[in-house]
Design an enzyme around this catalytic site. Structure first.
Site, mmCIF file in Angstrom:
data_model
loop_
_atom_site.group_PDB
_atom_site.id
_atom_site.type_symbol
_atom_site.label_atom_id
_atom_site.label_comp_id
_atom_site.label_asym_id
_atom_site.label_seq_id
_atom_site.Cartn_x
_atom_site.Cartn_y
_atom_site.Cartn_z
ATOM 1 N N HIS A 181 2.625 3.022 -3.134
ATOM 2 C CA HIS A 181 1.878 3.775 -4.139
ATOM 3 C C HIS A 181 2.246 5.255 -4.107
ATOM 4 C CE1 HIS A 181 -0.925 1.233 -6.194
ATOM 5 N NE2 HIS A 181 -1.272 0.628 -5.086
ATOM 6 N N HIS A 231 -51.749 19.351 -12.018
ATOM 7 C CA HIS A 231 -51.459 17.943 -11.713
ATOM 8 C C HIS A 231 -52.764 17.203 -11.391
ATOM 9 C CE1 HIS A 231 -47.274 19.234 -11.354
ATOM 10 N NE2 HIS A 231 -46.900 17.984 -11.203
ATOM 11 N N ASP A 257 -5.680 -6.148 -6.759
ATOM 12 C CA ASP A 257 -5.250 -5.017 -7.588
ATOM 13 C C ASP A 257 -5.124 -5.406 -9.056
ATOM 14 O OD1 ASP A 257 -5.113 -3.268 -5.513
ATOM 15 O OD2 ASP A 257 -2.963 -3.487 -5.162
ATOM 16 N N GLU A 297 -10.541 1.740 2.243
ATOM 17 C CA GLU A 297 -10.632 1.305 0.850
ATOM 18 C C GLU A 297 -10.371 -0.208 0.747
ATOM 19 O OE1 GLU A 297 -7.436 2.818 -1.468
ATOM 20 O OE2 GLU A 297 -8.396 2.408 -3.397
ATOM 21 N N HIS A 298 -9.250 -0.646 1.312
ATOM 22 C CA HIS A 298 -8.915 -2.070 1.344
ATOM 23 C C HIS A 298 -8.898 -2.538 2.791
ATOM 24 C CE1 HIS A 298 -6.652 -0.407 -2.187
ATOM 25 N NE2 HIS A 298 -7.238 -1.421 -2.795
ATOM 26 N N GLN A 324 0.828 -1.193 0.000
ATOM 27 C CA GLN A 324 0.000 0.000 0.000
ATOM 28 C C GLN A 324 0.867 1.249 0.000
ATOM 29 O OE1 GLN A 324 -3.174 -0.383 -0.389
ATOM 30 N NE2 GLN A 324 -3.257 1.804 -0.728
#
Lengths: 434, 434
Positions: free
Chosen positions: B264, B422, B363, B329-330, B261
């Site tokens: 990145h 209406h 991934d 996220e993960h 992680q």
């Protein structure tokens, strides 16, 4: 009242149609700036700021923040005190909306592969959502039903509602609708300050995960600005209807359908497409005859004059083609054989097929949601639904054997991308080395 | 390398965790302003502006706009010229991603009521989408697969890709991935000018309905600004992993997962939660030992030092509870019995259950999408999927009898809301009067 007439066979028609249907909702820099400062202030000072803005904008003085919350029995009482016919109508509508939305619930799924690896997606509801309801003149209990019921069907535990009560005046219809829709708590705040409270939370109002519901320019700007901190629904533009007619419907019905769109708002758009010029003439006559009989005549007249049109097309196929380009919020197929048109249509928020399917039925009680994508966004967006109050998590359970199969692929691709830790994280699971 | 240590039993832990996991992606006013002017310029001057910006930002001079499009055989050639092992890995990944996403396709549905009224929703694909792919150093063919394949599975006819080629340098891996993913046309433009072209269209690049894919701050700002004109995917923040461990996984595996992680991006976040302080110690030792063996050591070290943490928790249940607050996220469940944790978990982009399920497999090639909600947005958002390239239209076909049943309800509610057109639009379908 003279309606705009267009003809698809004339030179310049395309450009004219684009001009007529374009609506550029340019951001108002001043609104953006005011809203930004309100958001920051409520984020920082919480209830204290909330009370100040409520006093300033709603002319409502509240001694302490907890008093912004309505006691639960206020909602049930509002429902009980409704005239019987109104209560029954509201209950029937709620029941039908609930039944329709039950079909939208997404389900978790999972598949197992030969090597024991399991892959799938889990669906869970949002924890807490906030529903914004405008106060003042525009009183729309139907909007409460349409926004809250999908959240309740999704399984959202905590549905909060905020509604401004200028000078302390409450709207009993809105509260009655809340009682029917699964709303759990109601706070009498509005404007950008209410959106700030829902997004960031205060001591009194808990932060939510998503904010939905209509509002004025300040509310819309606030929703845009807090997007990312919380989820939001689409920011709606002016409402639209496009009617495709073959000439078989009573022209007065079609006139009334155009009115029902136009009466919302001077910016609303009502278009009629038909191959038969005589029929367009008959609808125009009906418009002229019926317009004076309607309380909202002035709004309707301005909307039709500014943004309405009667459009002669070559045939129904061309009408469908044009409708795809416009991607209208509401599309009425006022034709004898709607089945012929349906396969040609790709983009619309809601399609009302056949002459008995008036938009107004969809607005209130047929069951489908009346919160629909406007301004050509039906090209990529959907009606509000249960799916907007659920979300998915992917689940991967890789077996020991799967770690080898997948790891060999992942290693190659990770090295290709120059991400060595990715490669080794995959590889250590099937090699005797880290 | 000294890792941050937190302990859930200490005073002040909650505040510290909030501070650590907060990431305020404040808008950069200067970027916003530059982007706004580029968007307006491309909208107004089309290809001419596009060529100028491409020359200025990518130092690429192109004689005429049509030459911005790559001939179709460039893609297939890029694929054919890949080394066999790389091609096979890419093809296997594409195949698995396609198979997983096939399960996500939404289907139309319709129900018929006793009075003949039919209600339902039609699902249709978007017509045309644009995929943004960054150029330059960060070369992510996997990103092309993850963004384009769901669109292809959804049935999108026209998948366009834009990728900047600074000084004319193309990335063959990215083009090979495009060839495998159903991308139909590729344009060598990037930055805010590429987003403008996709949103508004130019003579060369047709306007799309939705734009997806990662990009730098200018691309992200441009996507935000054109949202509404077109759909966009979520604007992603820094990537995150949260690992819940029971101490049964080789600590070196967990260290490598944290690295994968952290490599990145210096802003990426890697957290480990475990009830066993000895295990946290072992993981830290593995981190210290393995870190120098990685090419991206500097990035990893800064990411772990600034935003990483080893967190001692009371038990796995508390770890799940904290994970729900963080909504990562993960989420890796590096535990012997992930089934015990799963029911406790509500919010995460993707859950990797069991020690063999390393994030890196997800991934690249396991099948689920690697485009996931970041920055706590998993509370309300989902992984990118086929459903992001489809949309729904409600369809109402009301029978003559249904027009009475529904019209009676709609009339009451419309009058309640003061919308007389209406009410009459509904009522004229079952009364002999308009």
């Amino acid at each position: 009242m003279k309606m705009r007439r267009l003809d698809s066979t004339t030179v310049g028609f395309d450009a004219e149609l684009v001009r007529l249907t374009s609506f550029d909702s340019a951001l108002d820099e001043q609104v953006e700036t005011v809203v930004r400062s309100i958001l920051q202030d409520v984020r920082k000072r919480g209830d204290e700021a909330l009370l100040e803005y409520t006093q300033r904008f709603d002319r409502l003085v509240v001694a302490q923040a907890e008093l912004l919350e309505l006691p639960g029995d206020v909602l049930t009482r509002a429902l009980e005190e409704l005239p019987q016919s109104q209560r029954r109508a509201l209950e029937k509508a709620a029941e039908r909306i609930r039944a329709f939305h039950e079909h939208q619930r997404m389900e978790s799924w999972s598949v197992r592969e030969a090597d024991g690896t399991e892959l799938g997606q889990r669906v869970t509801p949002l924890d807490r959502v906030g529903l914004y309801v405008p106060g003042g003149k525009a009183v729309y209990p139907s909007s409460v039903l349409m926004n809250a019921i999908p959240a309740a069907v999704a399984g959202v535990q905590d549905i909060l509602m905020v509604v401004p009560t200028p000078e302390g005046v409450r709207n009993e219809l809105v509260l009655a609708a809340a009682a029917l829709s699964g709303v759990r708590r109601v706070f009498t705040v509005g404007g950008a300050q209410a959106i700030a409270a829902l997004a960031y939370g205060t001591a009194t109002i808990p932060a939510v995960d998503k904010i939905v519901g209509p509002g004025n320019a300040y509310v819309a700007a606030a929703k845009r600005q807090v997007f990312g901190v919380v989820g939001i629904d689409m920011v709606a533009g002016p409402s639209e209807i496009l009617i495709i007619a073959d000439g078989s419907t009573d022209p007065r019905w079609v006139a009334m359908d155009l009115f029902s769109q136009a009466e919302h708002d001077e910016l609303a758009q009502a278009l009629l497409l038909c191959p038969d010029p005589n029929y367009l003439e008959q609808v125009e006559q009906a418009i002229v005859a019926l317009l004076p009989t309607l309380p909202r005549q002035a709004v309707i007249e301005k909307s039709l004059a500014d943004r309405g049109a009667l459009i002669r097309v070559r045939d129904l196929a061309e009408a469908c083609h044009l409708s795809n380009r416009i991607a209208p919020e509401h599309l009425e197929l006022s034709v004898a054989q709607p089945e012929d048109c349906l396969p040609l249509l790709r983009h619309a928020g809601a399609i009302f097929a056949g002459r008995y399917s008036s938009e107004s039925l969809g607005d209130y009680c047929a069951g489908p949601n009346h919160v629909l994508p406007t301004g050509r966004t039906a090209r990529f967006a959907s009606p509000l639904g249960v799916y907007d109050f659920q979300k998915r998590s992917s689940v991967l359970k890789v077996s020991r054997e799967g770690a080898r199969h997948l790891g060999e692929i992942a290693e190659v691709l990770a090295l290709q991308e120059g991400l060595h830790a990715h490669a080794r994280s995959a590889a250590c699971r099937f090699r005797n080395e880290v």
